[in-house]
Scaffold this motif. Structure first.
Motif, PDB file in Angstrom:
ATOM      1  N   ASP A  42       0.815  -1.228   0.000  1.00 50.24           N
ATOM      2  CA  ASP A  42       0.000   0.000   0.000  1.00 50.24           C
ATOM      3  C   ASP A  42       0.841   1.267   0.000  1.00 50.24           C
ATOM      4  O   ASP A  42       0.511   2.242  -0.670  1.00 50.24           O
ATOM      5  CB  ASP A  42      -0.925   0.031   1.218  1.00 50.24           C
ATOM      6  N   THR A  43       1.898   1.294   0.810  1.00 48.64           N
ATOM      7  CA  THR A  43       2.655   2.532   1.013  1.00 48.64           C
ATOM      8  C   THR A  43       3.789   2.724   0.006  1.00 48.64           C
ATOM      9  O   THR A  43       4.511   3.721   0.087  1.00 48.64           O
ATOM     10  CB  THR A  43       3.238   2.570   2.428  1.00 48.64           C
ATOM     11  N   LEU A  44       3.959   1.807  -0.927  1.00 43.55           N
ATOM     12  CA  LEU A  44       5.073   1.904  -1.864  1.00 43.55           C
ATOM     13  C   LEU A  44       4.995   3.158  -2.722  1.00 43.55           C
ATOM     14  O   LEU A  44       6.018   3.695  -3.141  1.00 43.55           O
ATOM     15  CB  LEU A  44       5.127   0.661  -2.767  1.00 43.55           C
ATOM     16  N   GLN A  45       3.781   3.640  -3.001  1.00 43.21           N
ATOM     17  CA  GLN A  45       3.627   4.823  -3.855  1.00 43.21           C
ATOM     18  C   GLN A  45       3.571   6.122  -3.063  1.00 43.21           C
ATOM     19  O   GLN A  45       3.432   7.191  -3.658  1.00 43.21           O
ATOM     20  CB  GLN A  45       2.356   4.701  -4.706  1.00 43.21           C
ATOM     21  N   ASP A  46       3.656   6.039  -1.738  1.00 43.69           N
ATOM     22  CA  ASP A  46       3.492   7.245  -0.925  1.00 43.69           C
ATOM     23  C   ASP A  46       4.490   8.339  -1.296  1.00 43.69           C
ATOM     24  O   ASP A  46       4.138   9.520  -1.355  1.00 43.69           O
ATOM     25  CB  ASP A  46       3.608   6.918   0.559  1.00 43.69           C
ATOM     26  N   THR A  47       5.729   7.973  -1.532  1.00 38.73           N
ATOM     27  CA  THR A  47       6.744   8.969  -1.908  1.00 38.73           C
ATOM     28  C   THR A  47       6.387   9.612  -3.232  1.00 38.73           C
ATOM     29  O   THR A  47       6.530  10.824  -3.413  1.00 38.73           O
ATOM     30  CB  THR A  47       8.133   8.328  -1.984  1.00 38.73           C
ATOM     31  N   LEU A  48       5.899   8.798  -4.174  1.00 34.65           N
ATOM     32  CA  LEU A  48       5.470   9.311  -5.474  1.00 34.65           C
ATOM     33  C   LEU A  48       4.292  10.272  -5.314  1.00 34.65           C
ATOM     34  O   LEU A  48       4.286  11.372  -5.884  1.00 34.65           O
ATOM     35  CB  LEU A  48       5.083   8.150  -6.385  1.00 34.65           C
ATOM     36  N   LEU A  49       3.303   9.866  -4.527  1.00 33.49           N
ATOM     37  CA  LEU A  49       2.130  10.717  -4.307  1.00 33.49           C
ATOM     38  C   LEU A  49       2.520  12.018  -3.611  1.00 33.49           C
ATOM     39  O   LEU A  49       2.023  13.097  -3.960  1.00 33.49           O
ATOM     40  CB  LEU A  49       1.089   9.969  -3.477  1.00 33.49           C
ATOM     41  N   GLU A  50       3.412  11.920  -2.641  1.00 31.71           N
ATOM     42  CA  GLU A  50       3.893  13.116  -1.950  1.00 31.71           C
ATOM     43  C   GLU A  50       4.542  14.082  -2.929  1.00 31.71           C
ATOM     44  O   GLU A  50       4.321  15.292  -2.882  1.00 31.71           O
ATOM     45  CB  GLU A  50       4.895  12.730  -0.865  1.00 31.71           C
ATOM     46  N   GLY A  51       5.341  13.540  -3.846  1.00 33.16           N
ATOM     47  CA  GLY A  51       6.009  14.388  -4.833  1.00 33.16           C
ATOM     48  C   GLY A  51       5.037  15.127  -5.731  1.00 33.16           C
ATOM     49  O   GLY A  51       5.223  16.321  -6.009  1.00 33.16           O
ATOM     50  N   PHE A  52       3.973  14.452  -6.164  1.00 30.39           N
ATOM     51  CA  PHE A  52       2.988  15.108  -7.026  1.00 30.39           C
ATOM     52  C   PHE A  52       2.189  16.159  -6.258  1.00 30.39           C
ATOM     53  O   PHE A  52       1.852  17.217  -6.810  1.00 30.39           O
ATOM     54  CB  PHE A  52       2.053  14.076  -7.659  1.00 30.39           C
ATOM     55  N   LEU A  53       1.898  15.881  -5.006  1.00 28.90           N
ATOM     56  CA  LEU A  53       1.209  16.886  -4.186  1.00 28.90           C
ATOM     57  C   LEU A  53       2.080  18.122  -4.000  1.00 28.90           C
ATOM     58  O   LEU A  53       1.614  19.260  -4.133  1.00 28.90           O
ATOM     59  CB  LEU A  53       0.830  16.291  -2.830  1.00 28.90           C
ATOM     60  N   ARG A  54       3.353  17.914  -3.691  1.00 25.37           N
ATOM     61  CA  ARG A  54       4.263  19.058  -3.507  1.00 25.37           C
ATOM     62  C   ARG A  54       4.395  19.859  -4.802  1.00 25.37           C
ATOM     63  O   ARG A  54       4.443  21.092  -4.785  1.00 25.37           O
ATOM     64  CB  ARG A  54       5.634  18.581  -3.036  1.00 25.37           C
ATOM     65  N   ALA A  55       4.435  19.152  -5.940  1.00 26.03           N
ATOM     66  CA  ALA A  55       4.514  19.839  -7.228  1.00 26.03           C
ATOM     67  C   ALA A  55       3.256  20.665  -7.477  1.00 26.03           C
ATOM     68  O   ALA A  55       3.325  21.793  -7.994  1.00 26.03           O
ATOM     69  CB  ALA A  55       4.720  18.825  -8.352  1.00 26.03           C
ATOM     70  N   ALA A  56       2.100  20.126  -7.100  1.00 28.93           N
ATOM     71  CA  ALA A  56       0.838  20.852  -7.285  1.00 28.93           C
ATOM     72  C   ALA A  56       0.800  22.100  -6.407  1.00 28.93           C
ATOM     73  O   ALA A  56       0.399  23.179  -6.859  1.00 28.93           O
ATOM     74  CB  ALA A  56      -0.338  19.936  -6.967  1.00 28.93           C
ATOM     75  N   TYR A  57       1.219  21.971  -5.154  1.00 25.97           N
ATOM     76  CA  TYR A  57       1.288  23.149  -4.275  1.00 25.97           C
ATOM     77  C   TYR A  57       2.195  24.204  -4.869  1.00 25.97           C
ATOM     78  O   TYR A  57       1.850  25.392  -4.909  1.00 25.97           O
ATOM     79  CB  TYR A  57       1.800  22.760  -2.884  1.00 25.97           C
ATOM     80  N   ALA A  58       3.379  23.790  -5.310  1.00 29.12           N
ATOM     81  CA  ALA A  58       4.351  24.743  -5.850  1.00 29.12           C
ATOM     82  C   ALA A  58       3.797  25.462  -7.073  1.00 29.12           C
ATOM     83  O   ALA A  58       3.960  26.678  -7.226  1.00 29.12           O
ATOM     84  CB  ALA A  58       5.659  24.024  -6.198  1.00 29.12           C
ATOM     85  N   ALA A  59       3.139  24.727  -7.964  1.00 31.05           N
ATOM     86  CA  ALA A  59       2.591  25.327  -9.180  1.00 31.05           C
ATOM     87  C   ALA A  59       1.484  26.329  -8.854  1.00 31.05           C
ATOM     88  O   ALA A  59       1.422  27.423  -9.432  1.00 31.05           O
ATOM     89  CB  ALA A  59       2.065  24.241 -10.111  1.00 31.05           C
ATOM     90  N   ILE A  60       0.607  25.974  -7.926  1.00 31.41           N
ATOM     91  CA  ILE A  60      -0.495  26.868  -7.575  1.00 31.41           C
ATOM     92  C   ILE A  60       0.025  28.085  -6.818  1.00 31.41           C
ATOM     93  O   ILE A  60      -0.438  29.211  -7.030  1.00 31.41           O
ATOM     94  CB  ILE A  60      -1.570  26.107  -6.779  1.00 31.41           C
ATOM     95  N   GLU A  61       1.001  27.895  -5.946  1.00 28.36           N
ATOM     96  CA  GLU A  61       1.589  29.036  -5.243  1.00 28.36           C
ATOM     97  C   GLU A  61       2.255  29.990  -6.223  1.00 28.36           C
ATOM     98  O   GLU A  61       2.149  31.213  -6.092  1.00 28.36           O
ATOM     99  CB  GLU A  61       2.593  28.546  -4.197  1.00 28.36           C
ATOM    100  N   SER A  62       2.939  29.430  -7.211  1.00 31.92           N
ATOM    101  CA  SER A  62       3.586  30.270  -8.218  1.00 31.92           C
ATOM    102  C   SER A  62       2.558  31.055  -9.025  1.00 31.92           C
ATOM    103  O   SER A  62       2.748  32.246  -9.315  1.00 31.92           O
ATOM    104  CB  SER A  62       4.430  29.396  -9.149  1.00 31.92           C
ATOM    105  N   ARG A  63       1.447  30.417  -9.382  1.00 32.26           N
ATOM    106  CA  ARG A  63       0.439  31.051 -10.211  1.00 32.26           C
ATOM    107  C   ARG A  63      -0.370  32.108  -9.446  1.00 32.26           C
ATOM    108  O   ARG A  63      -0.750  33.129 -10.014  1.00 32.26           O
ATOM    109  CB  ARG A  63      -0.499  29.982 -10.778  1.00 32.26           C
TER     110      ARG A  63
END
Length: 199
Positions: A32-53
């Motif tokens: 179950d948790t194998l993708q957690d790092t991947l999911l965390e990375g996409f969430l952080r990328a989404a935050y960064a993109a929205i903060e930039s915009r």
């Protein structure tokens, strides 16, 4: 002026389980948790993109701002918003020694667009010769994803999903953002005054 993010968004503030459910990923497996790092990375990328915009910091975290000089003797506009607190202001000399400025010499004027530090009386303290002013502050709209306004929280989830679903696509144009996300975040964009108009 140099702005440094002193602390990243805490993992505990990220909606990893909600994102997993949003993607309809399976549960109940040993992996179950194998993708957690991947999911965390996409969430952080989404935050960064929205903060930039939008020009808004979404999740509260620590920043350090170094200035060679103030905007004016009586006030300094801060490059992040919204600012929740100013933890410390220090004069830093050319050798790196810091002298804390007494908190009663300045005040924070919070604003959703352009927060300011203002002198309580007279002028803000000058930076030492060859040195700078260092400001430690906390900026952000909410402590966790769950505390964000519903439209921003949804925009983060939608954009993270977009990044996840197109993770193998190298043909996306720089700055690509789905229309639904753009629509949700539009009202949070920082207004910039230019030649008598806003943009």
């Amino acid at each position: 002026m140099m702005l440094t993010e002193r602390s990243p968004i805490p993992v505990a503030a990220l909606p990893i389980e909600a994102f997993r459910a949003h993607l309809r990923l399976g549960r109940g497996f040993s992996s179950d948790t194998l993708q957690d790092t991947l999911l965390e990375g996409f969430l952080r990328a989404a935050y960064a993109a929205i903060e930039s915009r939008t020009g808004k910091t979404l999740i509260i975290r620590a920043f350090q701002l170094d200035l060679q000089r103030w905007d004016s003797h009586g006030a300094q506009t801060l490059p992040v918003a919204p600012v929740a607190a100013v933890d410390r202001i220090a004069q830093v000399d050319s050798l790196g020694a810091e002298t804390t400025v007494a908190p009663d010499r300045y005040a924070l004027h919070p604003d959703t667009q352009h927060s300011q530090i203002v002198a309580r009386a007279g002028a803000l303290p000058n930076p030492p010769k060859g040195g700078l002013i260092r400001i430690d502050l906390q900026a952000g709209m909410a402590a966790t994803h769950a505390d964000l306004p519903a439209d921003l929280a949804q925009a983060v989830m939608m954009l993270a999903t977009h990044f996840y679903e197109h993770r193998e696509d190298t043909g996306l144009h720089r700055g690509c953002m789905p229309f639904g996300v753009t629509s949700l975040i539009e009202r949070y964009r920082t207004l910039r005054l230019r030649l008598g108009a806003t943009s």
